[in-house]
Design a protein around this motif. Structure first.
Motif, PDB file in Angstrom:
ATOM      1  N   LEU A 142      35.869  79.769  65.852  1.00  0.00           N
ATOM      2  CA  LEU A 142      35.848  80.142  67.189  1.00  0.00           C
ATOM      3  C   LEU A 142      36.999  79.628  68.016  1.00  0.00           C
ATOM      4  O   LEU A 142      37.438  80.117  68.912  1.00  0.00           O
ATOM      5  CB  LEU A 142      34.580  79.366  67.810  1.00  0.00           C
ATOM      6  N   LYS A 143      37.826  78.542  67.474  1.00  0.00           N
ATOM      7  CA  LYS A 143      38.964  78.255  68.050  1.00  0.00           C
ATOM      8  C   LYS A 143      40.376  79.319  67.933  1.00  0.00           C
ATOM      9  O   LYS A 143      41.356  79.435  68.863  1.00  0.00           O
ATOM     10  CB  LYS A 143      39.692  77.046  67.279  1.00  0.00           C
ATOM     11  N   SER A 144      40.149  80.350  67.150  1.00  0.00           N
ATOM     12  CA  SER A 144      41.205  81.100  66.895  1.00  0.00           C
ATOM     13  C   SER A 144      40.756  82.575  66.991  1.00  0.00           C
ATOM     14  O   SER A 144      41.560  83.456  67.342  1.00  0.00           O
ATOM     15  CB  SER A 144      41.813  81.060  65.535  1.00  0.00           C
ATOM     16  N   ASN A 145      39.393  82.830  67.012  1.00  0.00           N
ATOM     17  CA  ASN A 145      38.876  84.250  66.832  1.00  0.00           C
ATOM     18  C   ASN A 145      37.627  84.326  67.845  1.00  0.00           C
ATOM     19  O   ASN A 145      36.972  83.319  67.967  1.00  0.00           O
ATOM     20  CB  ASN A 145      38.577  84.697  65.536  1.00  0.00           C
ATOM     21  N   PHE A 146      37.730  85.413  68.666  1.00  0.00           N
ATOM     22  CA  PHE A 146      36.366  85.586  69.462  1.00  0.00           C
ATOM     23  C   PHE A 146      36.234  87.247  69.508  1.00  0.00           C
ATOM     24  O   PHE A 146      37.316  87.880  69.788  1.00  0.00           O
ATOM     25  CB  PHE A 146      36.346  84.972  70.863  1.00  0.00           C
ATOM     26  N   PRO A 147      34.925  87.609  69.062  1.00  0.00           N
ATOM     27  CA  PRO A 147      33.881  87.185  68.616  1.00  0.00           C
ATOM     28  C   PRO A 147      34.007  86.580  67.016  1.00  0.00           C
ATOM     29  O   PRO A 147      35.051  87.111  66.349  1.00  0.00           O
ATOM     30  CB  PRO A 147      32.773  88.185  68.403  1.00  0.00           C
ATOM     31  N   PRO A 148      33.473  85.477  66.785  1.00  0.00           N
ATOM     32  CA  PRO A 148      33.827  84.934  65.595  1.00  0.00           C
ATOM     33  C   PRO A 148      33.370  85.597  64.339  1.00  0.00           C
ATOM     34  O   PRO A 148      32.206  86.781  64.450  1.00  0.00           O
ATOM     35  CB  PRO A 148      32.900  83.609  65.517  1.00  0.00           C
ATOM     36  N   THR A 149      33.861  85.628  63.000  1.00  0.00           N
ATOM     37  CA  THR A 149      33.331  85.928  61.908  1.00  0.00           C
ATOM     38  C   THR A 149      32.488  85.224  61.094  1.00  0.00           C
ATOM     39  O   THR A 149      32.425  83.961  61.575  1.00  0.00           O
ATOM     40  CB  THR A 149      34.607  86.691  60.936  1.00  0.00           C
ATOM     41  N   HIS A 150      31.680  85.920  60.353  1.00  0.00           N
ATOM     42  CA  HIS A 150      31.042  84.885  59.393  1.00  0.00           C
ATOM     43  C   HIS A 150      31.562  83.678  58.630  1.00  0.00           C
ATOM     44  O   HIS A 150      32.733  84.249  57.838  1.00  0.00           O
ATOM     45  CB  HIS A 150      30.074  85.705  58.652  1.00  0.00           C
ATOM     46  N   PRO A 151      31.445  82.459  58.652  1.00  0.00           N
ATOM     47  CA  PRO A 151      32.159  81.359  57.989  1.00  0.00           C
ATOM     48  C   PRO A 151      32.105  81.666  56.322  1.00  0.00           C
ATOM     49  O   PRO A 151      33.254  81.222  55.972  1.00  0.00           O
ATOM     50  CB  PRO A 151      31.520  80.191  58.511  1.00  0.00           C
ATOM     51  N   GLY A 152      31.002  82.292  55.819  1.00  0.00           N
ATOM     52  CA  GLY A 152      30.754  82.351  54.457  1.00  0.00           C
ATOM     53  C   GLY A 152      31.248  83.832  54.028  1.00  0.00           C
ATOM     54  O   GLY A 152      31.406  84.073  52.563  1.00  0.00           O
TER      55      GLY A 152
END
Length: 227
Positions: A142-152
């Motif tokens: 979230l610090k670098s992307n929005f909307p976020p991608t799935h962490p896994g």
């Protein structure tokens, strides 16, 4: 160093949450008679405002400009600060303080030690060895992307997941240059745990509970649940 960072974090809570929440409460003319109740309501409104407006502004990549609104709130708050009634700490009796303190320590002690370096290794205790890794990955995302991608899963959008708490931590770290590990494992858990107990005290008073009932109610909030 961590003590200085926590003091800095405390003033950020006032700047980012309490001040805008206090002004909204005043604008809505919904202030309560008790100062403690107004503090709880102001923080609650301020947290909600931070989450909602940061989220909406993130879609047009202008989330940082919410801080301009916060800066504009400060002089308005200063003009109204004299009208805030003084808070009498003697009204919050010692036993209530002890229950909230004990509950805060017990509900945040596992979090406090996690995310620290021991024997040249980053350690996680309990459920944090699974849950925390997911959330830390999401916060970094979230610090670098929005909307976020799935962490896994690389490149897959994250759908159907409430990431507002992660968003608050990500933006606190991004805007105010605080370490994510300190925010996630130490600063926010201990603050929210204390706020949880104080909110219970305010709710008990609002419901007209006797003091003995309030004490039992606060104790049950902390100790009659899984943590």
């Amino acid at each position: 160093m961590i003590i200085l960072n926590f003091i800095y974090f405390f003033f950020l809570l006032i700047f980012a949450f309490y001040i805008p929440g206090f002004l909204l409460l005043k604008f809505l003319k919904s202030s309560a008679k008790e100062t403690l109740t107004n503090i709880v309501l102001s923080f609650s409104l301020g947290i909600s405002m931070f989450m909602i407006f940061s989220y909406l502004l993130s879609w047009i990549h202008l989330e940082f400009y919410y801080n301009l609104f916060l800066i504009l709130c400060v002089p308005v708050f200063i003009k109204n600060i004299r009208k805030i009634s003084s808070f009498n700490f003697s009204k919050v009796l010692k036993l209530e303080n002890l229950i909230i303190l004990a509950g805060t320590v017990l509900t945040s002690y596992l979090m406090w030690r996690s995310g620290s370096v021991e024997n040249n290794s980053l350690v996680f205790y309990g459920v944090n060895s699974v849950d925390a890794i997911y959330h830390l990955s999401l916060i970094g995302n979230l610090k670098s992307n929005f909307p976020p991608t799935h962490p896994g899963l690389f490149g897959l959008p994250l759908n159907g997941y409430n990431f507002f708490y992660d968003l608050v931590i990500a933006y606190f770290s991004k805007f105010y240059r605080l370490e994510v590990l300190d925010l996630f494992f130490r600063f926010f858990p201990i603050t929210l745990s204390a706020f949880y107990g104080i909110s219970g005290l305010v709710l008990g008073r609002f419901m007209g509970m006797k003091r003995e009932t309030q004490l039992i109610f606060i104790a049950l909030l902390y100790f009659a649940q899984s943590f």
